[in-house]
Design an enzyme around this catalytic site. Structure first.
Site, PDB file in Angstrom:
ATOM      1  CB  SER A   1      -0.914   0.017   1.231  1.00 40.42           C
ATOM      2  OG  SER A   1      -1.611   1.243   1.328  1.00 40.42           O
TER       3      SER A   1
ATOM      4  CE1 TYR B   1      -4.555  -1.504   5.174  1.00 38.93           C
ATOM      5  CE2 TYR B   1      -3.722   0.631   4.464  1.00 38.93           C
ATOM      6  CZ  TYR B   1      -4.177  -0.637   4.164  1.00 38.93           C
ATOM      7  OH  TYR B   1      -4.236  -1.048   2.852  1.00 38.93           O
TER       8      TYR B   1
END
Length: 243
Positions: free
Chosen positions: A141, A154
């Site tokens: 990501s 996250y």
């Protein structure tokens, strides 16, 4: 076959595959001839997905539970005799400011996003090593590189997954097992909606838009390991006419 891929005779396991990119990949792999096993906590959605296609089966699984993961993967290997692909899609993406962080909140994100990857990889690696073949796909990501407010658990977990992938790829490469990362860009998934409640979803790519890179990494065309395949958007669905 789908887009030139023939996965006949192959077994693909997808954790967190009941929705989002995992579900889209399950449909594509099954349409290409694979036997697909979806492992997820969401029983209602997972069973509905399995009902769509004879090539997809669903089993409830908590990816953060080491023993449960080992048992589930062992059962898949025993039933089908092999595992050719593992796609790790299970994540949570809560919005938590650092000043509101608690040990339990941090542990939950890391246990699922990182622990789920580690435990599934640990379970499937011996199966693939005995075959001298196999492809494992994780998801990277951009938030791990650039950060995002209120998403520190996250982003930390995604950075950790990337580091784990680079290390694990070198451990299993001698046995013919490939480990790669897919960085799918911004995709409209249930977890993305949790962390981006105000986004304009009509302008965001759909899970099906991210399937191509994953199918490529699962296929024999992807001869590399320890690599990252990055996509940052799709072409307009209605291209302009060139003057």
């Amino acid at each position: 076959m789908v887009d030139g891929y023939d996965f006949s005779g192959r077994v693909v396991v997808i954790t967190g595959g009941a929705n989002g990119i995992g579900a889209a990949t399950a449909r594509a792999a099954a349409a290409a001839g694979a036997t697909v096993v979806v492992l997820d906590l969401n029983e209602e959605t997972g069973k509905a997905l399995a009902a769509e296609h004879a090539g997809i089966t669903f089993h409830r699984l908590d990816v953060s539970d080491h023993d449960e993961v080992q048992t589930a993967i062992a059962l898949v290997a025993a039933e089908h005799g092999r595992i050719d692909g593992l796609v790790c899609c299970a994540i949570v993406q809560p919005l938590i400011p650092v000043l509101e962080m608690t040990p339990d909140k941090l542990s939950r994100v890391l246990d699922i996003n990182l622990g789920g990857v580690v435990w599934a990889s640990k379970a499937v690696a011996p199966v693939m090593a005995r075959q001298n073949s196999g492809s494992i796909v994780y998801f990277a990501s951009g938030t791990a590189d650039f950060g995002k407010p209120h998403s520190s658990p996250y982003t930390a977990s995604k950075g950790a997954v990337a580091g784990f992938a680079h290390t694990f790829a070198k451990e299993v490469a001698p046995y013919g097992v490939r480990v790669n990362l897919c960085r799918p860009g911004v995709i409209d998934t249930p977890q993305y909606r949790v962390s981006n409640p105000d986004a304009d979803y009509s302008k965001i790519d759909k899970p099906e838009d991210a399937v191509g890179p994953v199918m490529f990494l699962l296929s024999d065309f992807a001869t590399m390991t320890n690599s990252i395949v990055t996509r940052e958007g799709t072409l307009p669905r209605t291209p302009r006419t060139f003057p």
